[in-house]
Motif scaffolding. Structure first.
Motif, PDB file in Angstrom:
ATOM      1  N   HIS A   3       0.774  -1.237   0.050  1.00 56.63           N
ATOM      2  CA  HIS A   3      -0.051  -0.100   0.132  1.00 56.63           C
ATOM      3  C   HIS A   3       0.771   1.152   0.003  1.00 56.63           C
ATOM      4  N   ASP A   4       2.196   1.224   0.591  1.00 57.38           N
ATOM      5  CA  ASP A   4       2.919   2.453   0.490  1.00 57.38           C
ATOM      6  C   ASP A   4       3.997   2.461  -0.828  1.00 57.38           C
ATOM      7  N   SER A   5       3.815   1.735  -1.659  1.00 58.29           N
ATOM      8  CA  SER A   5       4.402   1.802  -2.861  1.00 58.29           C
ATOM      9  C   SER A   5       4.020   2.909  -3.892  1.00 58.29           C
ATOM     10  N   VAL A  23       1.402  11.807  -0.716  1.00 56.03           N
ATOM     11  CA  VAL A  23       0.828  10.818   0.042  1.00 56.03           C
ATOM     12  C   VAL A  23       1.800  10.344   1.303  1.00 56.03           C
ATOM     13  N   ARG A  24       3.084  10.062   0.723  1.00 57.97           N
ATOM     14  CA  ARG A  24       4.393   9.347   1.634  1.00 57.97           C
ATOM     15  C   ARG A  24       4.668  10.412   2.673  1.00 57.97           C
ATOM     16  N   GLU A  25       4.938  11.625   2.458  1.00 58.31           N
ATOM     17  CA  GLU A  25       5.134  12.790   3.280  1.00 58.31           C
ATOM     18  C   GLU A  25       4.299  13.134   4.182  1.00 58.31           C
ATOM     19  N   PHE A  96      -2.391   4.423   4.511  1.00 51.15           N
ATOM     20  CA  PHE A  96      -1.834   3.917   3.088  1.00 51.15           C
ATOM     21  C   PHE A  96      -2.977   3.277   2.412  1.00 51.15           C
ATOM     22  N   ARG A  97      -3.385   2.427   3.010  1.00 52.13           N
ATOM     23  CA  ARG A  97      -4.488   1.430   2.299  1.00 52.13           C
ATOM     24  C   ARG A  97      -5.943   2.249   1.798  1.00 52.13           C
TER      25      ARG A  97
END
Length: 160
Positions: A3-5, A23-25, A96-97
């Protein structure tokens, strides 16, 4: 794919960078209650964040975040509340999901990115916290990379 890719290849530099930023940050900063991870992504001059209040009617929208600092304060308050909530699953994984951001439109040095949330995080003791809204971000590219200039947040979202 986990999910975090990042769904964009590194060869698609702009979309890849925008996804990492929005998204990630955002997720990693939020889970760690660390604004410095996400805060560097904002352009302070001319920033404006609108709260759609769950409505598609612009007459209902409100300038809730007239400055990056106003958004930071609300973001940190939400992050603190989330950190104090007893979840029955890993919060980072669940965020993330729940997050999808495939709609990124780049036009030169300007971009829009639509970020949706559509899932729930299981709570200890039963039940769940529903995540169901979307936001549209406005970005600009400067010498330091992509920056967020504003957004319309908390729009209704249905996956149908």
């Amino acid at each position: 794919m986990s999910h975090d890719s990042n769904p964009f290849p590194t060869s698609d530099q702009d979309r890849y960078a925008i996804w990492e930023m929005l998204v990630r940050e955002d997720v990693d900063g939020f889970v760690n209650e660390d604004w410095s991870l996400f805060g560097r992504s904002f352009k302070h001059d001319g920033f404006c964040g609108l709260d759609a209040k769950g409505s598609l009617n612009p007459a209902d929208w409100q300038v809730r975040f007239p400055t990056v600092e106003a958004y930071r304060d609300a973001w940190l308050e939400d992050a603190s509340y989330s950190a104090a909530t007893a979840y029955a699953e890993d919060r980072r994984e669940a965020l993330f999901r729940a997050t999808n951001m495939l709609d990124i439109c780049v036009q030169g040095r300007t971009a829009t990115a639509r970020k949706t949330f559509d899932d729930a995080i299981a709570l200890e003791g039963g039940g769940s916290q529903k995540l169901n809204w979307q936001s549209v971000f406005f970005c600009t590219k400067d010498d330091d990379g992509w920056k967020i200039t504003g957004f319309v947040g908390f729009l209704p979202f249905t996956s149908a």
